[in-house]
Write a protein that holds these residues in place. Structure first.
Motif, short mmCIF file in Angstrom:
data_model
loop_
_atom_site.label_atom_id
_atom_site.label_comp_id
_atom_site.label_asym_id
_atom_site.label_seq_id
_atom_site.Cartn_x
_atom_site.Cartn_y
_atom_site.Cartn_z
N ASN A 196 2.41 38.56 15.47
CA ASN A 196 3.61 38.44 14.63
C ASN A 196 4.58 37.43 15.21
O ASN A 196 4.74 37.35 16.42
N GLY A 197 5.23 36.69 14.37
CA GLY A 197 6.24 35.74 14.81
C GLY A 197 5.68 34.42 15.27
O GLY A 197 6.42 33.55 15.73
N TRP A 198 4.36 34.24 15.16
CA TRP A 198 3.73 33.01 15.59
C TRP A 198 4.22 31.84 14.74
O TRP A 198 4.35 31.94 13.53
N SER A 199 4.49 30.72 15.40
CA SER A 199 4.97 29.51 14.72
C SER A 199 3.96 28.39 14.89
O SER A 199 3.74 27.93 16.02
N ALA A 200 3.36 27.96 13.79
CA ALA A 200 2.42 26.84 13.84
C ALA A 200 3.10 25.60 14.38
O ALA A 200 2.52 24.86 15.19
N ALA A 201 4.34 25.37 13.98
CA ALA A 201 5.06 24.17 14.42
C ALA A 201 5.27 24.19 15.94
O ALA A 201 5.04 23.18 16.61
N SER A 202 5.67 25.32 16.50
CA SER A 202 5.85 25.41 17.96
C SER A 202 4.54 25.17 18.68
O SER A 202 4.50 24.48 19.71
N PHE A 203 3.46 25.74 18.16
CA PHE A 203 2.15 25.57 18.79
C PHE A 203 1.72 24.11 18.76
O PHE A 203 1.31 23.55 19.78
N VAL A 204 1.83 23.46 17.61
CA VAL A 204 1.42 22.05 17.49
C VAL A 204 2.29 21.17 18.38
O VAL A 204 1.79 20.28 19.07
N LEU A 205 3.59 21.40 18.40
CA LEU A 205 4.47 20.59 19.26
C LEU A 205 4.15 20.81 20.75
O LEU A 205 4.21 19.86 21.52
N ALA A 206 3.78 22.03 21.13
CA ALA A 206 3.37 22.27 22.51
C ALA A 206 2.08 21.51 22.83
O ALA A 206 1.95 20.92 23.91
N LEU A 207 1.13 21.50 21.89
CA LEU A 207 -0.11 20.73 22.07
C LEU A 207 0.19 19.24 22.23
O LEU A 207 -0.37 18.58 23.11
N VAL A 208 1.06 18.73 21.37
CA VAL A 208 1.42 17.31 21.42
C VAL A 208 2.10 16.97 22.74
O VAL A 208 1.76 15.97 23.39
N ALA A 209 3.03 17.79 23.18
CA ALA A 209 3.73 17.54 24.45
C ALA A 209 2.75 17.56 25.61
O ALA A 209 2.82 16.70 26.50
N TRP A 210 1.82 18.53 25.61
CA TRP A 210 0.82 18.58 26.68
C TRP A 210 -0.02 17.31 26.67
O TRP A 210 -0.22 16.69 27.70
N ARG A 211 -0.51 16.95 25.50
CA ARG A 211 -1.38 15.77 25.38
C ARG A 211 -0.67 14.52 25.86
O ARG A 211 -1.24 13.69 26.54
N GLN A 212 0.60 14.38 25.53
CA GLN A 212 1.35 13.19 25.94
C GLN A 212 1.64 13.18 27.43
O GLN A 212 1.92 12.13 27.99
N SER A 213 1.54 14.34 28.08
CA SER A 213 1.77 14.40 29.52
C SER A 213 0.53 14.03 30.33
O SER A 213 0.61 13.86 31.54
N ARG A 214 -0.61 13.94 29.68
CA ARG A 214 -1.87 13.72 30.37
C ARG A 214 -2.16 12.24 30.52
O ARG A 214 -1.86 11.44 29.62
N PRO A 215 -2.76 11.84 31.68
CA PRO A 215 -3.10 10.42 31.88
C PRO A 215 -4.15 9.95 30.87
O PRO A 215 -4.08 8.82 30.39
#
Length: 118
Positions: free
Chosen positions: A58-77
């Motif tokens: 409950n309370g899961w946010s697709a937008a928060s999840f996708v933005l976390a994925l994007v931020a992680w990906r952008q942090s990777r070499p």
């Protein structure tokens, strides 16, 4: 809702992603993550593939999840392609453009809403 996340760079990147997601308060509060082996699908070569399994509540946010994925990906070499699987539906992040982020977020929201109606 149960999702599987695959990263083309393998298990080390999945562990990094799992740590990243667990450190995100929005994701951590509404989802449980686990790395598991997965058997190849028909037509795929090789042995078991590692996947990050995400079970949302409950309370899961697709937008928060996708933005976390994007931020992680952008942090990777090495900015690997990220695949998100839910059943037979596959959503892919490659360049993380605003259009791609919106497309994946909408697809996940539709999947989440469909799951609530079932």
């Amino acid at each position: 809702m149960r999702l599987e996340v695959r990263v083309e760079s393998g298990a080390g990147e999945l562990r990094s992603l799992q740590g990243w997601l667990r450190s995100d308060p929005d994701v951590r509060r509404t989802a449980v993550t686990d790395i598991r082996g997965n058997t190849p699908r028909p037509g795929e070569m090789g042995a078991a593939l590692d996947v990050l399994q995400l079970v949302t509540g409950n309370g899961w946010s697709a937008a928060s999840f996708v933005l976390a994925l994007v931020a992680w990906r952008q942090s990777r070499p090495q900015r690997s392609r990220v695949e998100i699987h839910r059943g037979d539906t596959v959503m892919i992040l490659t360049d993380c453009s605003p259009e791609e982020i919106e497309r994946v977020t909408r697809a996940l929201e539709a999947e989440a809403n469909e799951g609530r109606d079932a």
